[in-house]
Write a protein that holds these residues in place. Structure first.
Motif, PDB file in Angstrom:
ATOM      1  N   UNK A 144     -39.146   7.695 -32.087  1.00 56.70           N
ATOM      2  CA  UNK A 144     -38.023   7.977 -32.990  1.00 56.70           C
ATOM      3  C   UNK A 144     -36.874   8.658 -32.252  1.00 56.70           C
ATOM      4  N   UNK A 145     -37.133   9.169 -31.044  1.00 53.18           N
ATOM      5  CA  UNK A 145     -36.081   9.798 -30.248  1.00 53.18           C
ATOM      6  C   UNK A 145     -35.134   8.771 -29.643  1.00 53.18           C
ATOM      7  N   UNK A 146     -35.548   7.525 -29.548  1.00 51.27           N
ATOM      8  CA  UNK A 146     -34.717   6.486 -28.933  1.00 51.27           C
ATOM      9  C   UNK A 146     -33.606   6.093 -29.901  1.00 51.27           C
ATOM     10  N   UNK A 147     -32.361   5.975 -29.441  1.00 49.60           N
ATOM     11  CA  UNK A 147     -31.280   5.529 -30.322  1.00 49.60           C
ATOM     12  C   UNK A 147     -31.626   4.210 -30.997  1.00 49.60           C
ATOM     13  N   UNK A 148     -31.200   4.060 -32.245  1.00 49.66           N
ATOM     14  CA  UNK A 148     -31.613   2.919 -33.073  1.00 49.66           C
ATOM     15  C   UNK A 148     -31.322   1.583 -32.416  1.00 49.66           C
ATOM     16  N   UNK A 149     -30.107   1.390 -31.918  1.00 54.20           N
ATOM     17  CA  UNK A 149     -29.734   0.088 -31.353  1.00 54.20           C
ATOM     18  C   UNK A 149     -30.595  -0.240 -30.135  1.00 54.20           C
ATOM     19  N   UNK A 150     -30.825   0.746 -29.287  1.00 53.21           N
ATOM     20  CA  UNK A 150     -31.656   0.511 -28.099  1.00 53.21           C
ATOM     21  C   UNK A 150     -33.098   0.225 -28.488  1.00 53.21           C
ATOM     22  N   UNK A 151     -33.590   0.883 -29.534  1.00 51.06           N
ATOM     23  CA  UNK A 151     -34.969   0.663 -29.973  1.00 51.06           C
ATOM     24  C   UNK A 151     -35.166  -0.765 -30.460  1.00 51.06           C
ATOM     25  N   UNK A 152     -34.242  -1.262 -31.270  1.00 48.35           N
ATOM     26  CA  UNK A 152     -34.418  -2.579 -31.870  1.00 48.35           C
ATOM     27  C   UNK A 152     -33.991  -3.719 -30.957  1.00 48.35           C
ATOM     28  N   UNK A 153     -32.988  -3.513 -30.108  1.00 47.53           N
ATOM     29  CA  UNK A 153     -32.422  -4.630 -29.341  1.00 47.53           C
ATOM     30  C   UNK A 153     -32.533  -4.458 -27.831  1.00 47.53           C
ATOM     31  N   UNK A 160     -31.796  -2.705 -23.940  1.00 48.23           N
ATOM     32  CA  UNK A 160     -30.581  -2.444 -23.174  1.00 48.23           C
ATOM     33  C   UNK A 160     -30.175  -3.678 -22.376  1.00 48.23           C
ATOM     34  N   UNK A 161     -28.879  -3.837 -22.181  1.00 44.72           N
ATOM     35  CA  UNK A 161     -28.367  -4.879 -21.296  1.00 44.72           C
ATOM     36  C   UNK A 161     -28.341  -4.347 -19.870  1.00 44.72           C
ATOM     37  N   UNK A 162     -28.209  -5.254 -18.908  1.00 42.27           N
ATOM     38  CA  UNK A 162     -28.152  -4.811 -17.511  1.00 42.27           C
ATOM     39  C   UNK A 162     -26.985  -3.852 -17.312  1.00 42.27           C
ATOM     40  N   UNK A 163     -27.260  -2.783 -16.589  1.00 36.45           N
ATOM     41  CA  UNK A 163     -26.286  -1.734 -16.251  1.00 36.45           C
ATOM     42  C   UNK A 163     -25.860  -0.897 -17.462  1.00 36.45           C
ATOM     43  N   UNK A 164     -26.516  -1.079 -18.614  1.00 32.38           N
ATOM     44  CA  UNK A 164     -26.226  -0.239 -19.766  1.00 32.38           C
ATOM     45  C   UNK A 164     -26.973   1.075 -19.630  1.00 32.38           C
ATOM     46  N   UNK A 165     -26.322   2.141 -20.072  1.00 30.67           N
ATOM     47  CA  UNK A 165     -26.873   3.476 -19.891  1.00 30.67           C
ATOM     48  C   UNK A 165     -26.855   4.220 -21.226  1.00 30.67           C
ATOM     49  N   UNK A 166     -27.950   4.940 -21.531  1.00 29.73           N
ATOM     50  CA  UNK A 166     -28.014   5.729 -22.759  1.00 29.73           C
ATOM     51  C   UNK A 166     -28.615   7.094 -22.445  1.00 29.73           C
ATOM     52  N   UNK A 167     -28.392   8.020 -23.362  1.00 29.33           N
ATOM     53  CA  UNK A 167     -29.040   9.322 -23.274  1.00 29.33           C
ATOM     54  C   UNK A 167     -30.036   9.447 -24.423  1.00 29.33           C
ATOM     55  N   UNK A 168     -31.166  10.088 -24.139  1.00 28.18           N
ATOM     56  CA  UNK A 168     -32.209  10.301 -25.143  1.00 28.18           C
ATOM     57  C   UNK A 168     -32.537  11.781 -25.175  1.00 28.18           C
ATOM     58  N   UNK A 169     -32.331  12.407 -26.330  1.00 30.39           N
ATOM     59  CA  UNK A 169     -32.657  13.824 -26.487  1.00 30.39           C
ATOM     60  C   UNK A 169     -34.112  13.935 -26.928  1.00 30.39           C
ATOM     61  N   UNK A 170     -34.983  14.260 -25.998  1.00 29.26           N
ATOM     62  CA  UNK A 170     -36.413  14.286 -26.288  1.00 29.26           C
ATOM     63  C   UNK A 170     -36.834  15.592 -26.959  1.00 29.26           C
TER      64      UNK A 170
END
Length: 260
Positions: A115-124, A126-136
């Motif tokens: 549930x810590x993973x952002x919604x869009x990243x969880x369902x779809x 990441x694309x190549x070279x895409x970067x996200x932050x996850x607050x664990x």
């Protein structure tokens, strides 16, 4: 659940009313018509209730009159021993939905708290070279960057390369869209052959070869869409052969039990 069951199997109202005695309904539907959730104001439609329940007797009083009392002093410690690091609300969830809670618990043990993973990243993803932050946790944030992935191997696994806080990592991920040359199971075609009524997982076989069974005796259990369906025998006879094993993923009409 009844609507989903009918839709996934292409059943109409007339199919249920005319051929319902040959249909194995999901356990949740049987439980409802038995009265596990209580009685509707004007009662259940008697004909439909008899079709769903078959030889089972419905309740005529409150459903909790048929429940065993819970001994919290002994059952809660036993629950925590089986499922470490759980709470009392977890125990209540388990008592209400044991299979669902166990699946959830095992998922958390294997993948942590997704549930810590952002919604869009969880369902779809990441694309190549895409970067996200996850607050664990409060004040604890990790930086995840997707680098690239390989083509699937013969088993459908891809090597996925990513950076976690700047450090390169690699994991093997099963591509769920990968199409392999899977084994096709024999289909039930004869009156004495009992197949899976829907696509799902064969979770439990309730009989052995050589057993004598009566009509409507439970033969095996199929799980699909979090619903369990106990498949019953369409006729009396001897179990001459069991074609599949527990844990097998089955398609509709895959032959499971053959009667003599």
């Amino acid at each position: 659940d009844m609507a989903m069951f009918m839709t996934s199997n292409g059943y109409t109202k007339d199919d249920i009313l005319e051929k319902g005695d040959q249909i194995s309904f999901p356990e949740s539907v049987i439980s409802f018509f038995r009265g596990d959730l209580g009685q509707p104001p004007f009662g259940f439609p008697e004909k439909l209730q008899n079709i769903v329940l078959k030889d089972r007797k419905p309740y005529t009083d409150r459903p909790n009159a048929h429940m065993e009392p819970v001994d919290f002093d002994t059952e809660f410690p036993a629950f925590q021993e089986k499922f470490p690091h759980t709470t009392f609300p977890d125990f209540l969830s388990y008592k209400l939905y044991p299979r669902v809670f166990e699946d959830y618990y095992n998922h958390v043990q294997e993948y942590s708290d997704v549930s810590k993973i952002p919604t869009h990243a969880f369902f779809f993803g990441l694309k190549e070279n895409e970067e996200i932050t996850i607050e664990i946790d409060d004040g604890k944030t990790i930086l995840v960057e997707m680098v690239n992935m390989s083509e699937p191997d013969e088993k459908g696994y891809r090597q996925v390369f990513f950076r976690l806080n700047g450090q390169t990592r690699e994991i093997d991920i099963k591509d769920q869209n990968f199409k392999s040359d899977k084994v096709e199971h024999k289909k039930a075609e004869q009156d004495n052959e009992v197949g899976a009524p829907l696509q799902g997982k064969l979770t439990k076989i309730l009989v052995s070869e050589g057993d004598q069974v009566e009509q409507n005796a439970p033969l095996f259990v199929i799980e699909a869409m979090k619903m369990e369906s106990t498949i019953t025998s369409p006729q009396a006879g001897e179990v001459s052969k069991i074609h599949l094993t527990e844990g097998t993923m089955v398609q509709q009409d895959d032959l499971v039990v053959e009667l003599g």
